[in-house]
Design a protein around this motif. Structure first.
Motif, short mmCIF file in Angstrom:
data_model
loop_
_atom_site.label_atom_id
_atom_site.label_comp_id
_atom_site.label_asym_id
_atom_site.label_seq_id
_atom_site.Cartn_x
_atom_site.Cartn_y
_atom_site.Cartn_z
N LYS A 18 0.81 -1.22 0.00
CA LYS A 18 0.00 0.00 0.00
C LYS A 18 0.85 1.27 0.00
CE LYS A 18 -3.89 -2.26 0.36
NZ LYS A 18 -4.67 -2.49 -0.83
N LEU A 19 2.16 1.12 0.14
CA LEU A 19 3.05 2.28 0.16
C LEU A 19 3.37 2.72 -1.26
CD1 LEU A 19 5.49 1.01 2.91
CD2 LEU A 19 3.65 2.68 3.19
N HIS A 20 3.64 3.98 -1.43
CA HIS A 20 3.98 4.52 -2.75
C HIS A 20 5.50 4.65 -2.85
CE1 HIS A 20 -0.21 5.11 -3.55
NE2 HIS A 20 -0.34 5.75 -2.42
N ILE A 21 6.16 3.53 -3.11
CA ILE A 21 7.61 3.49 -3.23
C ILE A 21 7.94 3.31 -4.71
CG2 ILE A 21 9.71 2.23 -2.58
CD1 ILE A 21 8.39 3.51 -0.17
N SER A 22 8.59 4.32 -5.30
CA SER A 22 8.91 4.21 -6.72
C SER A 22 10.39 4.43 -7.02
CB SER A 22 8.07 5.20 -7.54
OG SER A 22 8.34 6.52 -7.12
N SER A 23 11.18 4.68 -5.97
CA SER A 23 12.62 4.88 -6.16
C SER A 23 13.37 4.51 -4.88
CB SER A 23 12.92 6.34 -6.52
OG SER A 23 12.67 7.18 -5.41
N SER A 24 14.67 4.39 -5.02
CA SER A 24 15.50 4.09 -3.85
C SER A 24 15.42 5.20 -2.81
CB SER A 24 16.95 3.87 -4.28
OG SER A 24 17.05 2.74 -5.09
N SER A 25 15.35 6.44 -3.27
CA SER A 25 15.28 7.54 -2.31
C SER A 25 13.94 7.54 -1.56
CB SER A 25 15.52 8.89 -3.00
OG SER A 25 14.57 9.14 -3.99
N ASP A 26 12.87 7.03 -2.19
CA ASP A 26 11.59 6.91 -1.49
C ASP A 26 11.71 5.96 -0.29
OD1 ASP A 26 10.31 8.61 -3.25
OD2 ASP A 26 9.30 7.00 -4.37
N ILE A 27 12.54 4.95 -0.41
CA ILE A 27 12.75 4.00 0.69
C ILE A 27 13.36 4.72 1.88
CG2 ILE A 27 13.99 1.92 1.42
CD1 ILE A 27 13.77 0.97 -1.56
N ILE A 28 14.37 5.54 1.62
CA ILE A 28 15.04 6.27 2.70
C ILE A 28 14.09 7.29 3.32
CG2 ILE A 28 17.04 7.69 3.33
CD1 ILE A 28 17.57 4.68 2.39
N LYS A 29 13.32 7.97 2.48
CA LYS A 29 12.35 8.94 3.01
C LYS A 29 11.32 8.26 3.90
CE LYS A 29 11.71 10.84 -1.11
NZ LYS A 29 11.19 11.70 -2.20
N LEU A 30 10.93 7.03 3.57
CA LEU A 30 10.00 6.29 4.42
C LEU A 30 10.62 5.97 5.77
CD1 LEU A 30 7.28 4.75 4.75
CD2 LEU A 30 8.48 2.74 3.88
N VAL A 31 11.89 5.56 5.77
CA VAL A 31 12.58 5.27 7.04
C VAL A 31 12.68 6.54 7.89
CG1 VAL A 31 14.77 4.55 8.07
CG2 VAL A 31 13.85 3.28 6.13
N LEU A 32 12.99 7.67 7.26
CA LEU A 32 13.12 8.93 7.99
C LEU A 32 11.79 9.47 8.48
CD1 LEU A 32 15.82 10.78 5.87
CD2 LEU A 32 16.11 9.68 8.10
N ASN A 33 10.73 9.23 7.71
CA ASN A 33 9.40 9.74 8.05
C ASN A 33 8.39 8.61 7.98
OD1 ASN A 33 10.23 12.61 8.12
ND2 ASN A 33 10.63 12.25 5.96
N PRO A 34 8.46 7.69 8.95
CA PRO A 34 7.58 6.51 8.91
C PRO A 34 6.13 6.91 9.20
CG PRO A 34 8.81 6.56 10.97
CD PRO A 34 9.33 7.68 10.12
N PRO A 35 5.21 6.02 8.85
CA PRO A 35 3.81 6.27 9.20
C PRO A 35 3.69 6.45 10.71
CG PRO A 35 4.00 4.34 7.79
CD PRO A 35 5.39 4.76 8.16
N GLN A 36 2.78 7.29 11.12
CA GLN A 36 2.59 7.54 12.55
C GLN A 36 2.13 6.26 13.24
OE1 GLN A 36 3.32 10.45 14.22
NE2 GLN A 36 4.23 10.99 12.26
N ALA A 37 2.73 6.00 14.36
CA ALA A 37 2.36 4.82 15.14
C ALA A 37 1.76 5.28 16.47
CB ALA A 37 3.59 3.96 15.39
#
Length: 173
Positions: free
Chosen positions: A84-103
């Motif tokens: 369900k995540l919108h990951i389309s590049s390697s940099s998107d992966i890092i941005k997800l790690v830096l700004n994860p979904p709110q828990a």
């Protein structure tokens, strides 16, 4: 090195093992030897994902779209649906790690989510390499256990480092 819109200053302050940060940096700049990269740079014969065999092994596929990776994410990261995540590049992966979904945790504890995500990505890479080079069988349950152990070990270390010196010394002894 390609230009990305990743906040690299925030990235280098991430509470994670330095080895994992170096790996994630290489991932974020698309400099890990995925089969897609090897195909482009060396012309390998079979670029398919070693974990599922279904698609070309790109960073996005390997870490988020591969069924094996999706199972690991769902089981290890509070039921995170990687599909369900919108990951389309390697940099998107890092941005997800830096700004994860709110828990459901305090803002000051959000680093736990980033740390867990970093460990999941690292374990998927190790699983891929064990499968590729050691012909190991895919064992999702073992991968989940490894992620939990490494997460617990590093988060305990970080917690001990933040304690007052006298209290930390007592815990170490």
């Amino acid at each position: 090195q390609p230009q990305t819109d990743v906040n690299w200053k925030k990235f280098w302050k991430l509470k994670a093992p330095e080895r994992i940060k170096m790996f994630l940096w290489r991932l974020g700049t698309n400099n890990i030897p995925t089969k897609e990269n090897l195909l482009q740079r060396m012309g390998i014969d079979d670029p398919s994902c070693v974990l599922c065999g279904g698609e070309i092994e790109s960073s996005c596929h390997l870490f988020f779209k591969c069924p094996v990776a999706r199972a690991i994410w769902y089981s290890s990261c509070w039921g995170l649906r990687a599909d369900k995540l919108h990951i389309s590049s390697s940099s998107d992966i890092i941005k997800l790690v830096l700004n994860p979904p709110q828990a459901l945790c305090l803002q000051e504890d959000q680093w736990h989510i980033s740390l867990n995500m970093a460990h999941i990505i690292d374990e998927i890479w190790h699983l891929r390499n064990r499968t590729t080079y050691q012909e190991a069988q895919i064992d999702i349950f073992d991968s989940i256990k490894q992620i939990q152990l490494k997460f617990q070990e590093f988060s305990t270390l970080i917690t001990l480092e933040t304690l007052p010196t006298a209290q930390a010394k007592h815990l170490f002894w």
